[in-house]
Design an enzyme around this catalytic site. Structure first.
Site, PDB file in Angstrom:
ATOM      1  N   LYS A   5       0.671  -1.239   0.316  1.00  0.00           N
ATOM      2  CA  LYS A   5       0.176  -0.183  -0.122  1.00  0.00           C
ATOM      3  C   LYS A   5       0.935   1.331   0.711  1.00  0.00           C
ATOM      4  CE  LYS A   5      -4.000  -2.056  -0.491  1.00  0.00           C
ATOM      5  NZ  LYS A   5      -3.902  -3.249  -0.664  1.00  0.00           N
TER       6      LYS A   5
HETATM    7  C1  LIG Z   1      -9.497  -2.218  -2.351  1.00  0.00           C
HETATM    8  C2  LIG Z   1      -8.364  -3.286  -0.928  1.00  0.00           C
HETATM    9  N1  LIG Z   1      -9.641  -3.234  -0.033  1.00  0.00           N
HETATM   10  C3  LIG Z   1      -9.399  -3.843   1.358  1.00  0.00           C
HETATM   11  C4  LIG Z   1      -7.780  -4.331   1.517  1.00  0.00           C
HETATM   12  C5  LIG Z   1      -7.544  -5.464   2.498  1.00  0.00           C
HETATM   13  O1  LIG Z   1      -6.434  -4.305   3.086  1.00  0.00           O
HETATM   14  P1  LIG Z   1      -5.534  -5.712   4.156  1.00  0.00           P
HETATM   15  O2  LIG Z   1      -4.422  -6.605   3.353  1.00  0.00           O
HETATM   16  O3  LIG Z   1      -4.862  -4.481   4.799  1.00  0.00           O
HETATM   17  O4  LIG Z   1      -6.050  -7.067   4.879  1.00  0.00           O
HETATM   18  C6  LIG Z   1      -7.128  -4.325   0.139  1.00  0.00           C
HETATM   19  C7  LIG Z   1      -5.273  -5.003   0.610  1.00  0.00           C
HETATM   20  O5  LIG Z   1      -5.109  -5.041  -0.342  1.00  0.00           O
HETATM   21  C8  LIG Z   1      -7.045  -3.781  -1.527  1.00  0.00           C
HETATM   22  O6  LIG Z   1      -6.940  -2.848  -2.177  1.00  0.00           O
END
Ligand SMILES: Cc1ncc(COP(=O)(O)O)c(C=O)c1O
Length: 395
Positions: free
Chosen positions: A186
């Site tokens: 991210k």
């Molecule tokens: C659009 C979106 N929502 C939610 C998530 C979930 O995040 P995490 O990997 O921190 O659980 C991601 C992660 O790739 C994402 O790209």
């Protein structure tokens, strides 16, 4: 996305401060932690940065989504409108809350189309969950207006869009709650982590209790704290929060570099017949983690992606064939494949996802290629990259 590209002494110093105290837990141990409250500091700085009332850190973006859904009272039998282009976590969080994901079309912003919402509304629709994909925004003004008019809860998945704004306001702060991810890919990362933000104090209190087994965090004896609700453990550790804090302080640098590289890429790739850019409703607010382009049709987009790989242009994504970001390949979701029995209400309420038709989204995603913007490129690498991409796209 770039957080992982710029690890250094700042992250190390923050982590060492935590290790020196031996207190890796975000709550309690007031004396032993010697004044270091990394999760609290991160929450304060992030709320200030986003100009939002409250922020609660979680163990992931997925946990943040689940926390937001639960805090907003979304559960069994409720319908939540989601886009088909997202990371599967958005859909999983809705399913795991007991609610029903209802897919609606995207538009050329690559995000939920405001006009796609009304056709899928039913008496059970409770919330709309747009996802600001690849660092830029949905038409969040129009989506907010529809939610207000129809009395729907708006929750934003801004996991991929930290630092992006629309009309000067941070993405993630338009809805009742907004969610962010700080996983390793991210804009900033803390290894694993996420955040929910809101302007509503009551929602914030539910969120921070829900993410910690319902603890009300009143007083300083954890064993004697009240529990007004059922919850779970979505806590972030102080070590992760420490890394995130150092990364958050680099956000301005990250955004500035990405925006300048993206501008150069766009200038270098403009005017190619048949190639156009993703629609970004507020270009100044784009966090510029990706440049997404449209080709005339699917076969040409697929072939161009392969050709870019052949000439050594890395980090180009053809999402239409990707297993995790577009509905087309989500066989596990289409079959509601779960290791254990799902809730009866989920099984009874979910439509047959293998029959969902989204022709407009298919047409858009079939033509889309997204290219990652990297912080660590040199100017020379960027120029060479532009040359190679232009070469492939003008063939
Ligand atoms: C659009 C979106 N929502 C939610 C998530 C979930 O995040 P995490 O990997 O921190 O659980 C991601 C992660 O790739 C994402 O790209």
């Amino acid at each position: 996305m770039p957080g992982f590209e710029i690890f250094g002494d700042d992250e190390r110093r923050e982590v060492e401060e935590v290790l020196d105290t031996g207190v890796l837990f975000r709550y309690g141990f007031d004396e032993a932690r010697k004044g270091h409250w990394k999760a609290l500091a991160f929450e304060k700085e992030l709320s200030e940065r986003l100009d939002t009332g409250y922020c609660h850190l979680c163990s992931s973006g997925t946990a943040a989504l689940s926390t937001a859904l639960a805090s907003c009272g979304i559960g069994a039998g409720d319908e939540v409108i989601v886009p088909p282009f997202t990371f599967v976590a958005t859909v999983e969080a809705v399913l795991n809350s007991g609610a029903v994901p209802v897919f609606a079309e995207i538009d050329e912003t690559l995000c939920l189309d405001p006009e796609g919402i009304e056709p899928v509304l039913t008496s059970r629709t409770k919330a709309v969950l747009p996802v600001h994909m690849c660092g830029a925004m949905a038409r969040i003004d129009a989506i907010t207006e529809i939610c207000d008019r129809k009395g729907l809860i708006l929750i934003e998945d801004a996991c991929q869009a930290l630092g992006a704004t629309f009309s000067g306001r941070a993405l993630g702060t338009f809805g009742r709650m907004g969610c962010f991810s700080f996983d390793p890919v991210k804009t900033i990362t803390c290894g694993e982590g996420g955040a929910v933000v809101t302007d509503d104090r009551d929602l914030y209190l539910i969120a921070e209790a829900y993410a910690d087994h319902g603890h009300d965090h009143i007083g300083n004896d954890r064993g004697l704290e009240g529990h007004s609700i059922l919850g779970t453990n979505f806590r972030i550790s102080e070590l992760n929060a420490a890394v995130g804090l150092a990364q958050l302080r680099k956000l301005d640098f990250i955004l500035e570099r990405q925006r300048s590289y993206k501008k150069k890429l766009m200038e270098g790739l403009s005017g190619i017949p048949g190639v156009s850019f993703r629609d970004v409703p507020d270009r100044d607010g784009d966090s510029a983690t990706f440049l997404s382009i449209f080709l005339p049709d699917g076969p040409r987009a697929r072939e161009a992606t392969a050709a870019l790989g052949r000439v050594g242009v890395d980090s180009c994504f053809y999402w239409y064939d990707n297993n995790w970001h577009y509905i087309r390949q989500w066989e596990h979701i289409k079959g509601l494949r779960s290791p254990a029995k799902l809730h009866a209400s989920t099984l009874l309420s979910c439509p047959d996802y293998s029959k969902v038709e989204l022709p407009r989204s298919d047409a858009i995603m079939g033509r889309t290629i997204s290219m990652l913007i990297k912080l660590t490129w040199t100017e020379e690498e960027l120029s060479r990259r532009i040359e190679k991409v232009r070469g492939v796209l003008t063939r």
